[in-house]
Design an enzyme around this catalytic site. Structure first.
Site, mmCIF file in Angstrom:
data_model
loop_
_atom_site.group_PDB
_atom_site.id
_atom_site.type_symbol
_atom_site.label_atom_id
_atom_site.label_comp_id
_atom_site.label_asym_id
_atom_site.label_seq_id
_atom_site.Cartn_x
_atom_site.Cartn_y
_atom_site.Cartn_z
ATOM 1 N N ASN A 95 0.751 -1.174 -0.031
ATOM 2 C CA ASN A 95 0.040 0.039 0.012
ATOM 3 C C ASN A 95 0.974 1.171 0.135
ATOM 4 O O ASN A 95 2.197 0.980 0.016
ATOM 5 C CB ASN A 95 -1.019 -0.086 1.008
ATOM 6 N N PHE A 96 0.317 2.250 -0.087
ATOM 7 C CA PHE A 96 0.930 3.643 -0.051
ATOM 8 C C PHE A 96 1.333 4.257 1.411
ATOM 9 O O PHE A 96 1.900 5.380 1.202
ATOM 10 C CB PHE A 96 0.244 4.659 -1.011
ATOM 11 N N VAL A 231 -4.431 -21.157 1.514
ATOM 12 C CA VAL A 231 -5.364 -22.296 1.748
ATOM 13 C C VAL A 231 -6.770 -22.252 0.930
ATOM 14 O O VAL A 231 -7.245 -21.111 0.499
ATOM 15 C CB VAL A 231 -5.936 -21.786 3.630
ATOM 16 N N HIS A 496 -9.991 -0.323 -0.180
ATOM 17 C CA HIS A 496 -10.210 -0.330 1.291
ATOM 18 C C HIS A 496 -11.560 -1.073 1.332
ATOM 19 O O HIS A 496 -12.331 -0.996 1.921
ATOM 20 C CB HIS A 496 -10.642 1.188 1.725
ATOM 21 N N HIS A 540 -7.794 5.542 5.910
ATOM 22 C CA HIS A 540 -7.344 4.286 4.934
ATOM 23 C C HIS A 540 -6.983 3.192 5.839
ATOM 24 O O HIS A 540 -6.295 3.024 6.807
ATOM 25 C CB HIS A 540 -5.819 4.798 4.437
#
Length: 567
Positions: A95-96, A231, A496, A540
């Site tokens: 992510n950022f 899984v 998100h 975020h």
């Protein structure tokens, strides 16, 4: 491969939530055996931790699942990037790096929805502080005027390093000042529980080094980590989960299995285990263990649209760095030596803010929302949109020849469109179909116009416009029609994704798990990640994912008498 096949606890997924659950269980006083299974690799290359390059890691081969949405009806049929992290750290590795905890009213609403004060802000904030070591200092003394965090709102002994960059791009103060001069309120610490106002972004980086969820996993001798082990299903014995299967290997748990694979993959594991909507399972000949129609429903996400303008080169010195391969190479060498230099400066600090809009709450489309939604959005700490400056050339380098530019993005909060994820195959290695249904709700379409106009108030304000040379990307005009069409053609997910295995009260039609993270209808199985969060938090969401895992760990520690933590 792990040498033993039976453990007290099995955690599936090593994103922020999974790492928080696994590490806290492992470090408890009674030292239960914990197995953490991760579908991707170890992500242990130190070059992935360069602060100034954190905007690029989502393009790294093998670190991103590369998901896409289905064609979006209200976005002119576009399929959007739906990136998810693959490997230790999960999406925290790609992510950022924005570390924003959200609004205290988000968590009080969560507590109200599920009927449990465990999720109230006062308790959640305590967990946030335990997770972090916060750095609130700057090398340039005059920059301190832009932030004034209170020590009581932050942690000093957690594993996760977060804070402000010590050095900045030289035009960041100009942007911060422009927002203030344009009349936007100031916020000196968006992680205080009240994010309203513009200020400095708190980063999941510290002293030039990116933090990821994998940092939580160090030093636990009773924690076994197995990577490259996706899984495929939970092994059920009647209505009880007793193990999981990955790569044809079975692992058994004597106490609990915790699924922390995220909003796009946790529902897939549940469905392929026979837990989900019976009609979908039957369509693909998956035996139904428990009919749970809400699995895969309730998908919510934030969306954003950018404006990009070229700027007077005198306002910044990015061209001198990003056009000089020698300078960038030398900076890499310096960072490898001591985590300092240009790669600990360029792109490392941005401004960010969450804001309210009277224009939005006066819309007929707002007044048509359910009274409970209106009341929530009118609470003191709940924003209606977010603004951020984004060094977009790192993510999309082919767009730029000249780095003297600014990209300002506006992100919608509290979208009302609700999507879904659903099966497309009986093969567990096939991803689900992801349909966030962006802009489906009429409120979202109208709100996108209103908040874009707020963004343009900054872009057009004399304090900002005096240094603008031209517009690279923006709406064709300020008409409502052109702005909405610009959103349709240019918005992105903010990655998100939330709510596809939603937490609620037993008996609620949309509840998949209860307030103790237990999957309703089966035993021995819990979900702890953003899929179970019943509120699309105004932030975020990596921070919320961390605290979701930490909260699930607290619940398990209490239930199994493991509550005393040793260091």
């Amino acid at each position: 491969m792990a040498s033993e096949q039976s453990y007290d606890f099995i955690v599936v997924g090593s994103g922020p939530a999974g790492c928080a659950v696994a590490s806290q269980l492992a470090q408890s006083a009674k030292k239960p055996s914990v197995l953490l299974l991760e579908a991707g690799g170890p992500n242990d290359d130190n070059s992935l931790r360069v602060d100034g390059k954190r905007w690029q890691t989502f393009t790294q081969e093998g670190m991103n699942w590369g998901y896409k949405t289905v064609a979006q009806k209200h976005l002119n049929g576009r399929e959007l990037d739906y990136s998810r992290g693959k490997g230790l750290g999960g999406s925290s590795a790609i992510n950022f790096g924005v570390y924003a905890v959200g609004a205290r009213d988000d968590y009080d609403e969560w507590a109200s929805v599920v009927g449990d004060d465990t999720f109230s802000w006062k308790n959640i904030q305590t967990r946030f502080k335990k997770l972090e070591t916060f750095n609130g200092t700057f090398d340039v003394a005059e920059n301190q005027k832009y932030a004034s965090p209170k020590a009581s709102d932050h942690g000093t002994e957690g594993v996760l390093g977060v804070g402000y960059a010590k050095e900045w791009d030289q035009d960041l103060p100009l942007v911060l000042d422009a927002f203030e001069q344009a009349g936007f309120p100031k916020n000196e610490d968006h992680n205080s529980g009240n994010p309203i106002g513009m200020g400095l972004c708190i980063n999941s980086c510290r002293n030039g080094v990116r933090s990821t969820a994998a940092d939580l996993l160090l030093g636990h001798t009773n924690l076994v980590i197995v990577t490259n082990s996706p899984v495929s299903r939970v092994i059920m014995k009647g209505k009880r989960a007793v193990g999981v299967e990955a790569n044809g290997q079975q692992y058994h748990a004597s106490k609990e299995i915790i699924i922390s694979a995220g909003s796009l993959d946790t529902p897939k594991i549940l469905m392929h285990s026979g837990i989900g909507p019976a009609d979908q399972l039957s369509k693909f000949n998956i035996p139904v263990i428990h009919d749970s129609p809400a699995v895969g429903q309730g998908l919510r996400d934030h969306i954003f649209a950018p404006v990009i303008v070229t700027r007077n080169p005198a306002t910044n010195d990015r061209n001198a760095f990003f056009k000089d391969t020698g300078a960038m190479s030398a900076a890499t060498t310096q960072w490898q030596k001591d985590n300092t230099g240009p790669w600990a400066r360029y792109n490392c600090q941005i401004c960010i803010g969450w804001l309210k809009s009277d224009n939005l709450t006066s819309l007929p489309e707002f007044k048509a929302l359910p009274p409970s939604v209106q009341e929530f959005m009118n609470r003191e700490t709940i924003p209606h949109y977010e603004m951020i400056n984004f060094p977009i050339h790192n993510a999309y380098p082919d767009m730029f020849q000249d780095y003297s530019y600014l990209c300002l993005a506006v992100m919608m909060m509290n979208e009302q469109s609700i999507g879904e994820v659903r099966l497309q195959s009986s093969n567990p290695s096939e991803p689900l179909l992801f349909d966030p249904k962006f802009l489906e709700h009429p409120f979202d379409r109208k709100a996108s116009i209103v908040i874009y106009k707020h963004l343009m108030e900054v872009v057009n304000h004399p304090s900002f416009a005096k240094d603008t040379v031209s517009t690279m990307l923006g709406a064709a005009s300020d008409s409502d029609e052109d702005i909405l069409e610009f959103w349709r053609n240019n918005i992105s997910s903010t990655w998100h994704m939330t709510g596809t295995a939603k937490m609620g009260k037993v008996g609620d039609a949309d509840a998949v798990v209860d307030h103790r993270f237990r999957v309703i209808g089966v035993d021995g199985l819990r979900v702890a990640d953003m899929s179970c969060v019943p509120v699309l938090t105004n932030n975020h969401t990596q921070a919320t994912a961390y605290v979701t895992g930490a909260t699930a760990a607290d619940v398990l520690l209490e239930e199994y008498g493991l509550a005393e933590i040793t260091k």
